[in-house]
Design a protein around this motif. Structure first.
Motif, PDB file in Angstrom:
ATOM      1  N   ASN A 166       0.847  -1.252   0.027  1.00  0.00           N
ATOM      2  CA  ASN A 166      -0.011   0.088   0.071  1.00  0.00           C
ATOM      3  C   ASN A 166       1.022   1.357  -0.078  1.00  0.00           C
ATOM      4  OD1 ASN A 166      -2.504  -1.292   0.006  1.00  0.00           O
ATOM      5  ND2 ASN A 166      -2.514  -1.466   2.166  1.00  0.00           N
ATOM      6  N   GLY A 167       2.136   1.093   0.095  1.00  0.00           N
ATOM      7  CA  GLY A 167       2.994   2.213   0.186  1.00  0.00           C
ATOM      8  C   GLY A 167       3.276   2.742  -1.159  1.00  0.00           C
ATOM      9  N   ARG A 168       3.736   4.256  -1.184  1.00  0.00           N
ATOM     10  CA  ARG A 168       4.064   4.925  -2.236  1.00  0.00           C
ATOM     11  C   ARG A 168       5.217   4.237  -3.302  1.00  0.00           C
ATOM     12  NH1 ARG A 168       5.255  10.765  -0.876  1.00  0.00           N
ATOM     13  NH2 ARG A 168       2.908  10.533  -0.717  1.00  0.00           N
ATOM     14  N   PRO A 169       6.164   3.758  -2.614  1.00  0.00           N
ATOM     15  CA  PRO A 169       7.142   3.065  -3.786  1.00  0.00           C
ATOM     16  C   PRO A 169       6.526   1.944  -4.535  1.00  0.00           C
ATOM     17  CG  PRO A 169       8.274   3.461  -1.470  1.00  0.00           C
ATOM     18  CD  PRO A 169       6.673   3.679  -1.415  1.00  0.00           C
ATOM     19  N   TYR A 170       5.608   1.213  -3.887  1.00  0.00           N
ATOM     20  CA  TYR A 170       4.983   0.111  -4.526  1.00  0.00           C
ATOM     21  C   TYR A 170       4.022   0.443  -5.451  1.00  0.00           C
ATOM     22  CZ  TYR A 170       2.820  -4.381  -5.218  1.00  0.00           C
ATOM     23  OH  TYR A 170       2.174  -5.578  -6.071  1.00  0.00           O
ATOM     24  N   ARG A 171       3.250   1.407  -5.263  1.00  0.00           N
ATOM     25  CA  ARG A 171       2.342   2.191  -6.213  1.00  0.00           C
ATOM     26  C   ARG A 171       3.030   2.792  -7.263  1.00  0.00           C
ATOM     27  NH1 ARG A 171      -0.267   4.196  -1.449  1.00  0.00           N
ATOM     28  NH2 ARG A 171       0.403   6.354  -2.152  1.00  0.00           N
ATOM     29  N   ARG A 172       4.286   3.218  -7.165  1.00  0.00           N
ATOM     30  CA  ARG A 172       4.985   3.660  -8.016  1.00  0.00           C
ATOM     31  C   ARG A 172       5.629   2.835  -8.978  1.00  0.00           C
ATOM     32  NH1 ARG A 172       9.310   6.730  -5.265  1.00  0.00           N
ATOM     33  NH2 ARG A 172       7.422   8.056  -4.652  1.00  0.00           N
ATOM     34  N   LEU A 173       6.130   1.675  -8.613  1.00  0.00           N
ATOM     35  CA  LEU A 173       6.444   0.499  -9.368  1.00  0.00           C
ATOM     36  C   LEU A 173       5.145  -0.145 -10.276  1.00  0.00           C
ATOM     37  CD1 LEU A 173       8.873  -1.440 -10.162  1.00  0.00           C
ATOM     38  CD2 LEU A 173       7.963  -2.870  -8.209  1.00  0.00           C
ATOM     39  N   ALA A 188       8.759 -12.054 -10.709  1.00  0.00           N
ATOM     40  CA  ALA A 188       9.571 -13.360 -11.014  1.00  0.00           C
ATOM     41  C   ALA A 188      10.311 -14.258  -9.909  1.00  0.00           C
ATOM     42  CB  ALA A 188      10.982 -12.826 -11.906  1.00  0.00           C
ATOM     43  N   ASP A 189      10.760 -13.807  -8.891  1.00  0.00           N
ATOM     44  CA  ASP A 189      11.142 -14.476  -7.694  1.00  0.00           C
ATOM     45  C   ASP A 189      10.174 -14.148  -6.849  1.00  0.00           C
ATOM     46  OD1 ASP A 189      13.547 -15.313  -8.958  1.00  0.00           O
ATOM     47  OD2 ASP A 189      14.555 -13.459  -8.344  1.00  0.00           O
ATOM     48  N   PRO A 190       9.443 -15.189  -6.261  1.00  0.00           N
ATOM     49  CA  PRO A 190       8.063 -14.790  -5.360  1.00  0.00           C
ATOM     50  C   PRO A 190       8.787 -14.201  -4.215  1.00  0.00           C
ATOM     51  CG  PRO A 190       8.051 -17.059  -6.277  1.00  0.00           C
ATOM     52  CD  PRO A 190       9.321 -16.461  -6.738  1.00  0.00           C
ATOM     53  N   LEU A 191       7.921 -13.755  -3.501  1.00  0.00           N
ATOM     54  CA  LEU A 191       8.173 -12.847  -2.218  1.00  0.00           C
ATOM     55  C   LEU A 191       8.389 -13.713  -1.023  1.00  0.00           C
ATOM     56  CD1 LEU A 191       5.756  -9.696  -2.183  1.00  0.00           C
ATOM     57  CD2 LEU A 191       8.104  -9.981  -3.033  1.00  0.00           C
ATOM     58  N   SER A 192       7.504 -14.892  -1.260  1.00  0.00           N
ATOM     59  CA  SER A 192       7.535 -15.838  -0.126  1.00  0.00           C
ATOM     60  C   SER A 192       8.851 -16.848  -0.057  1.00  0.00           C
ATOM     61  CB  SER A 192       6.520 -17.083  -0.251  1.00  0.00           C
ATOM     62  OG  SER A 192       6.322 -17.819  -1.600  1.00  0.00           O
ATOM     63  N   LYS A 193       9.767 -16.580  -1.602  1.00  0.00           N
ATOM     64  CA  LYS A 193      10.803 -17.357  -1.395  1.00  0.00           C
ATOM     65  C   LYS A 193      12.091 -16.231  -1.634  1.00  0.00           C
ATOM     66  CE  LYS A 193       8.812 -21.322  -3.535  1.00  0.00           C
ATOM     67  NZ  LYS A 193       9.020 -22.226  -4.648  1.00  0.00           N
ATOM     68  N   GLY A 194      11.837 -15.081  -0.860  1.00  0.00           N
ATOM     69  CA  GLY A 194      12.959 -14.360  -1.032  1.00  0.00           C
ATOM     70  C   GLY A 194      13.025 -13.259  -2.072  1.00  0.00           C
ATOM     71  N   GLY A 195      12.040 -13.172  -2.883  1.00  0.00           N
ATOM     72  CA  GLY A 195      12.273 -11.909  -3.790  1.00  0.00           C
ATOM     73  C   GLY A 195      12.086 -10.634  -3.208  1.00  0.00           C
ATOM     74  N   ASP A 196      12.714  -9.792  -4.159  1.00  0.00           N
ATOM     75  CA  ASP A 196      12.461  -8.390  -3.419  1.00  0.00           C
ATOM     76  C   ASP A 196      11.356  -7.623  -3.804  1.00  0.00           C
ATOM     77  OD1 ASP A 196      13.027  -5.890  -2.665  1.00  0.00           O
ATOM     78  OD2 ASP A 196      14.540  -5.332  -3.945  1.00  0.00           O
ATOM     79  N   LEU A 197      10.464  -6.871  -2.995  1.00  0.00           N
ATOM     80  CA  LEU A 197       9.235  -6.470  -3.326  1.00  0.00           C
ATOM     81  C   LEU A 197       9.292  -5.285  -4.299  1.00  0.00           C
ATOM     82  CD1 LEU A 197       6.130  -6.102  -2.656  1.00  0.00           C
ATOM     83  CD2 LEU A 197       6.856  -4.539  -0.713  1.00  0.00           C
ATOM     84  N   LEU A 198      10.312  -4.558  -4.250  1.00  0.00           N
ATOM     85  CA  LEU A 198      10.413  -3.177  -4.872  1.00  0.00           C
ATOM     86  C   LEU A 198      11.550  -3.131  -6.103  1.00  0.00           C
ATOM     87  CD1 LEU A 198      10.165  -0.868  -1.912  1.00  0.00           C
ATOM     88  CD2 LEU A 198       8.199  -1.425  -3.503  1.00  0.00           C
TER      89      LEU A 198
END
Length: 94
Positions: free
Chosen positions: A7-14, A49-59
């Motif tokens: 819900n943060g601004r960096p994610y919405r910007r991405l 591409a790399d799921p968040l549950s497996k260590g992928g980076d959100l941003l």
């Protein structure tokens, strides 16, 4: 209570950056309905591409790709596509 980082601004910007590129679906290759309602199965979602549950980076933009909502849901947290079903052979000649 923990905040949702999606819900943060960096994610919405991405999401906005990826949406502006108007790329086809990374899984099926068909065009995405960028103007559709977010709940529509053929609407845009951001896939990692790399799921968040497996260590992928959100941003990380290198980890983000455009996908249909339906394709993203069926992919789940897998990194490789599911195996394709092999056609069944008849037991005798018809």
């Amino acid at each position: 209570m923990a905040k949702n980082p999606r819900n943060g601004r960096p994610y919405r910007r991405l999401c906005a950056w990826l949406r502006a590129q108007r790329l086809p679906c990374a899984k099926c290759g068909y065009d995405i309905g960028y103007e559709l309602d977010a709940k529509h199965p053929l609407s845009f979602t951001l896939d990692h591409a790399d799921p968040l549950s497996k260590g992928g980076d959100l941003l990380d933009p290198a980890n983000a790709r455009a996908m249909h909502r339906r394709c993203n849901s069926s992919k789940g947290n897998r990194t490789t596509p599911p195996p394709k079903a092999t056609p069944q052979r008849a037991s005798r000649r018809w």
